[in-house]
Design a protein around this motif. Structure first.
Motif, PDB file in Angstrom:
ATOM      1  N   SER A 182      -3.001   1.208  -5.800  1.00 17.00           N
ATOM      2  CA  SER A 182      -3.366   0.310  -4.707  1.00 17.00           C
ATOM      3  C   SER A 182      -2.763  -1.067  -4.938  1.00 17.00           C
ATOM      4  O   SER A 182      -2.395  -1.420  -6.064  1.00 17.00           O
ATOM      5  CB  SER A 182      -4.886   0.193  -4.613  1.00 17.00           C
ATOM      6  OG  SER A 182      -5.457   1.452  -4.362  1.00 17.00           O
ATOM      7  N   SER A 225       0.803  -1.218   0.000  1.00 16.99           N
ATOM      8  CA  SER A 225       0.000   0.000   0.000  1.00 16.99           C
ATOM      9  C   SER A 225       0.838   1.271   0.000  1.00 16.99           C
ATOM     10  O   SER A 225       0.316   2.352   0.237  1.00 16.99           O
ATOM     11  CB  SER A 225      -0.925  -0.001   1.221  1.00 16.99           C
ATOM     12  OG  SER A 225      -0.137  -0.050   2.404  1.00 16.99           O
ATOM     13  N   GLU A 268      -0.542   4.230  -2.225  1.00 16.08           N
ATOM     14  CA  GLU A 268      -1.920   4.716  -2.135  1.00 16.08           C
ATOM     15  C   GLU A 268      -1.891   6.208  -1.845  1.00 16.08           C
ATOM     16  O   GLU A 268      -0.988   6.687  -1.193  1.00 16.08           O
ATOM     17  CB  GLU A 268      -2.667   3.964  -1.042  1.00 16.08           C
ATOM     18  CG  GLU A 268      -2.953   2.525  -1.445  1.00 16.08           C
ATOM     19  CD  GLU A 268      -3.722   1.750  -0.391  1.00 16.08           C
ATOM     20  OE1 GLU A 268      -3.949   2.274   0.725  1.00 16.08           O
ATOM     21  OE2 GLU A 268      -4.094   0.619  -0.684  1.00 16.08           O
TER      22      GLU A 268
END
Length: 194
Positions: free
Chosen positions: A58, A51, A54
């Protein structure tokens, strides 16, 4: 002296078949070479792991890497790059954003990134960093080094930490160019509203 007309008439047909086989083999060789060239030097598909990028990318996003672009131009600030560090125990690609360029001094303090003593104006939406890591002190980049950060600044292992450190030019695989689903140019994702 007898002349074999049938034997003489077969010669052009055999030559025609041999020429067609040669052209067919040349076409197959050209397609194999072109496929190898495209995969090795131009583009590659990979999957985002983790992650750390992000809100831009994603986990499990499928992306296309432009491997050709850095053969004709240098990586630029804010490019999202794909790199693989030699000598590291993992086999996956890392994906981060270039913040510092070769020869620059990078420091993070008071919630801001400083490049050569000047505050860097972010182009993307990011949370304020709480851990400056090694960049709490000035980091001077060598002539072939880049300082990279994940867009998820508080959940990214990047150049702030010794486990990643500065990225060298030869570790860069290419530029992350396209996200396949939902389709979009990565350079257009998560930009600050102007």
């Amino acid at each position: 002296m007898d002349f074999d007309f049938e034997r003489e008439s077969k010669k052009p047909a055999v030559m025609k078949i041999l020429i067609e086989i040669f052209i067919w083999a040349a076409q197959i060789a050209a397609v194999i070479f072109l496929a190898y060239f495209i995969i090795y030097y131009c583009v590659e598909k990979t999957t985002v792991i983790g992650s750390s990028m992000e809100k831009t990318l994603s986990a499990n996003d499928q992306i296309i890497i432009n491997k050709f672009i850095y053969h004709v131009s240098d990586p630029k600030r804010f490019d999202v790059i794909v790199f693989k560090q030699s000598g590291k125990e993992h086999s996956f690609y890392n994906i981060k954003r270039i913040i510092g360029l070769p020869g620059e001094t990078v420091q993070i303090k008071d919630g801001y990134i400083y490049i050569n003593g000047e505050v860097l104006e972010e182009i993307i939406e990011v949370d304020e960093m709480v851990n400056y890591g090694l960049a709490a002190e000035e980091i001077v980049l060598e002539e072939n080094e880049y300082f990279v950060l994940g867009d998820n600044r508080n959940n990214s292992e990047d150049s702030r930490f010794a486990s990643i450190g500065n990225i060298t030019r030869d570790e860069i695989i290419g530029k992350a160019s396209l996200r396949l689903s939902p389709f979009n140019f990565i350079s257009k994702l998560n930009l600050k509203e102007s």
